[in-house]
Design an enzyme around this catalytic site. Sequence first.
Site, PDB file in Angstrom:
ATOM      1  N   ASP A   1      12.926   3.499  11.851  1.00  7.58           N
ATOM      2  CA  ASP A   1      12.634   1.825  12.281  1.00  7.58           C
ATOM      3  C   ASP A   1      11.438   2.704  13.710  1.00  7.58           C
ATOM      4  OD1 ASP A   1      12.690  -0.322  13.442  1.00  7.58           O
ATOM      5  OD2 ASP A   1      14.348  -0.537  14.220  1.00  7.58           O
TER       6      ASP A   1
ATOM      7  N   TYR B   1      -1.678 -11.342  14.766  1.00  4.86           N
ATOM      8  CA  TYR B   1      -1.652 -10.259  14.094  1.00  4.86           C
ATOM      9  C   TYR B   1      -2.139  -9.121  14.762  1.00  4.86           C
ATOM     10  CZ  TYR B   1      -2.168  -7.863  10.136  1.00  4.86           C
ATOM     11  OH  TYR B   1      -2.775  -6.936   9.003  1.00  4.86           O
TER      12      TYR B   1
ATOM     13  N   VAL C   1       1.108  -1.430  -0.051  1.00  6.01           N
ATOM     14  CA  VAL C   1      -0.105   0.332   0.043  1.00  6.01           C
ATOM     15  C   VAL C   1       0.603   1.180   0.134  1.00  6.01           C
ATOM     16  CG1 VAL C   1      -1.762   1.906   1.211  1.00  6.01           C
ATOM     17  CG2 VAL C   1      -2.150  -1.249   1.014  1.00  6.01           C
TER      18      VAL C   1
ATOM     19  N   THR D   1       3.129  -7.144   8.922  1.00 10.51           N
ATOM     20  CA  THR D   1       2.075  -8.329   7.824  1.00 10.51           C
ATOM     21  C   THR D   1       1.860  -9.782   7.837  1.00 10.51           C
ATOM     22  OG1 THR D   1       3.472  -7.926   6.122  1.00 10.51           O
ATOM     23  CG2 THR D   1       1.590  -5.967   6.999  1.00 10.51           C
TER      24      THR D   1
HETATM   25  N1  LIG Z   1      -1.340  -7.798   3.848  1.00  9.15           N
HETATM   26  C1  LIG Z   1      -3.048  -7.873   3.685  1.00  9.15           C
HETATM   27  O1  LIG Z   1      -2.989  -8.926   3.620  1.00  9.15           O
HETATM   28  C2  LIG Z   1      -3.060  -7.180   5.079  1.00  9.15           C
HETATM   29  C3  LIG Z   1      -4.590  -7.813   4.766  1.00  9.15           C
HETATM   30  C4  LIG Z   1      -5.153  -6.492   6.329  1.00  9.15           C
HETATM   31  C5  LIG Z   1      -5.041  -5.080   6.317  1.00  9.15           C
HETATM   32  N2  LIG Z   1      -3.230  -5.120   5.935  1.00  9.15           N
HETATM   33  C6  LIG Z   1      -3.348  -3.367   6.742  1.00  9.15           C
HETATM   34  O2  LIG Z   1      -2.596  -3.032   5.148  1.00  9.15           O
HETATM   35  C7  LIG Z   1      -1.234  -2.078   6.346  1.00  9.15           C
HETATM   36  C8  LIG Z   1      -0.702  -2.456   4.314  1.00  9.15           C
HETATM   37  O3  LIG Z   1       0.136  -3.529   4.600  1.00  9.15           O
HETATM   38  P1  LIG Z   1       0.799  -3.881   3.441  1.00  9.15           P
HETATM   39  O4  LIG Z   1      -0.274  -4.730   2.934  1.00  9.15           O
HETATM   40  O5  LIG Z   1       0.855  -3.066   2.087  1.00  9.15           O
HETATM   41  O6  LIG Z   1       2.007  -4.273   4.237  1.00  9.15           O
HETATM   42  P2  LIG Z   1       3.771  -4.703   3.285  1.00  9.15           P
HETATM   43  O7  LIG Z   1       3.373  -5.022   2.097  1.00  9.15           O
HETATM   44  O8  LIG Z   1       3.843  -6.143   4.236  1.00  9.15           O
HETATM   45  O9  LIG Z   1       4.563  -3.415   3.935  1.00  9.15           O
HETATM   46  C9  LIG Z   1       4.789  -3.099   4.854  1.00  9.15           C
HETATM   47  C10 LIG Z   1       5.626  -1.780   5.632  1.00  9.15           C
HETATM   48  O10 LIG Z   1       6.049  -2.006   6.844  1.00  9.15           O
HETATM   49  C11 LIG Z   1       7.720  -1.761   6.602  1.00  9.15           C
HETATM   50  N3  LIG Z   1       8.311  -2.170   7.991  1.00  9.15           N
HETATM   51  C12 LIG Z   1       8.132  -3.255   9.198  1.00  9.15           C
HETATM   52  N4  LIG Z   1       8.191  -3.352   9.799  1.00  9.15           N
HETATM   53  C13 LIG Z   1       9.311  -2.072   9.975  1.00  9.15           C
HETATM   54  C14 LIG Z   1       9.920  -0.960  10.876  1.00  9.15           C
HETATM   55  N5  LIG Z   1      10.282  -1.989  11.595  1.00  9.15           N
HETATM   56  N6  LIG Z   1       9.814   0.144  10.206  1.00  9.15           N
HETATM   57  C15 LIG Z   1       9.705   0.649   9.735  1.00  9.15           C
HETATM   58  N7  LIG Z   1       9.021   0.333   8.829  1.00  9.15           N
HETATM   59  C16 LIG Z   1       8.355  -1.154   8.839  1.00  9.15           C
HETATM   60  C17 LIG Z   1       8.203  -2.490   5.386  1.00  9.15           C
HETATM   61  O11 LIG Z   1       9.360  -2.221   5.628  1.00  9.15           O
HETATM   62  P3  LIG Z   1      10.384  -3.538   4.625  1.00  9.15           P
HETATM   63  O12 LIG Z   1      10.240  -2.423   2.796  1.00  9.15           O
HETATM   64  O13 LIG Z   1      11.347  -2.467   4.615  1.00  9.15           O
HETATM   65  O14 LIG Z   1      10.106  -4.844   4.883  1.00  9.15           O
HETATM   66  C18 LIG Z   1       6.909  -2.702   4.380  1.00  9.15           C
HETATM   67  O15 LIG Z   1       7.375  -1.639   3.522  1.00  9.15           O
HETATM   68  C19 LIG Z   1      -1.147  -2.270   7.062  1.00  9.15           C
HETATM   69  O16 LIG Z   1      -1.452  -1.714   8.048  1.00  9.15           O
HETATM   70  C20 LIG Z   1      -1.910  -3.634   7.055  1.00  9.15           C
HETATM   71  O17 LIG Z   1      -1.660  -4.561   8.165  1.00  9.15           O
HETATM   72  C21 LIG Z   1      -2.853  -6.233   4.800  1.00  9.15           C
END
Ligand SMILES: NC(=O)c1ccc[n+]([C@@H]2O[C@H](COP(=O)([O-])OP(=O)(O)OC[C@H]3O[C@@H](n4cnc5c(N)ncnc54)[C@H](OP(=O)(O)O)[C@@H]3O)[C@@H](O)[C@H]2O)c1
Length: 316
Positions: free
Chosen positions: A37, A126, A14, A63
């Site tokens: 971080d 989670y 996202v 995630t």
């Molecule tokens: N994925 C799903 O199926 C899903 C479903 C329901 C809701 N959501 C929610 O939607 C939102 C976006 O999810 P997404 O799927 O886009 O997530 P994603 O692709 O897993 O990306 C997560 C991001 O968080 C960053 N991150 C993780 N740990 C970190 C840390 N310690 N410090 C700084 N940055 C950190 C990661 O950095 P890196 O790029 O360096 O790893 C990555 O850029 C989240 O709130 C998630 O909970 C997701």
Amino acid sequence: MKPRILLTGKNGQVGFELHRLLPALGQVVAPDRHALDLLAANSIRRTVRDVRPHLIVNAAAYTAVDAAETDQVNAHAINAEAPAILAEEAKKIGAALVHYSTDYVFDGSKKTPYEETDPTNPINVYGKTKFAGEEAVRNSGACHLIFRTAWVYATRGRNFLLTILRLATEREELKIVCDQIGAPTCAADIAAATAKILTNIYGRNDDAYAFSKVSGTYHMTAAGETTWYDFTKAILEEAAHASKDLSWFAAATHGRPLLARRIVPITASEYGSRTLRPAYSVLSNSRLTQTFGITLPDWRTQLQQCFAERSFERVL
Ligand SMILES: NC(=O)c1ccc[n+]([C@@H]2O[C@H](COP(=O)([O-])OP(=O)(O)OC[C@H]3O[C@@H](n4cnc5c(N)ncnc54)[C@H](OP(=O)(O)O)[C@@H]3O)[C@@H](O)[C@H]2O)c1
């Protein structure tokens, strides 16, 4: 007013899409994990104080649903404690916060789409950490928009769509869970909906007032519902007609032919994951539609748009 925006998670599914869209709204500062971080409380506070954003968009999260079961400390720090600090700092400087959460705050016992007012009862780590993050944001006193989304995928990153395409080049038979129902939602559509909502808010002179009027929790998922099994069949239907020139598709399959011929439905218990997931987690988006006049396309259309590579042109 053109807001100064602090965006986290710019390399996530996202976050990547938001990083493309939000510069049209205002100045975007988007530190990656190395520069900010979320495991380090001081780093979060210092960044917010240095940037002094009008708006924080937190697209970062832990995630990895299965890994969270055994990595609770980090999952809680990133999903619950970091949003709490972001919200606290936002409140101090009068900034607003956009935060994302999940359908996994529900236990899946309902048979009709969940409303924002339905009781939550997360059944895995989670979901519990994400719910704790939501609560911290809601209780912070900062103006906020919490968007609960679900089954997120994109043409990059780690997700179900890309996993299925890879597996389809390796195996003739795929066994896929058929008793979990949800709404696969494309990251590009989540970002487009978010950008449209923010553009409406910041297009007014009284944006702080406009934000406070809509502050709250909203469901933001693709329309419709499906199972992982039917989603897989749809992916492979699209893949069968995909253009060889589609760069993300070529990367996902390494240019290899699709071998998968048999898609076998199995139950979640047959699949054998030790992580509990809700059997039904469809979210009603009526509050989003009523408040912002936005309805995301249905999941099948979103999938087709990925294969048409029109993610830049998402129109709601
Ligand atoms: N994925 C799903 O199926 C899903 C479903 C329901 C809701 N959501 C929610 O939607 C939102 C976006 O999810 P997404 O799927 O886009 O997530 P994603 O692709 O897993 O990306 C997560 C991001 O968080 C960053 N991150 C993780 N740990 C970190 C840390 N310690 N410090 C700084 N940055 C950190 C990661 O950095 P890196 O790029 O360096 O790893 C990555 O850029 C989240 O709130 C998630 O909970 C997701």
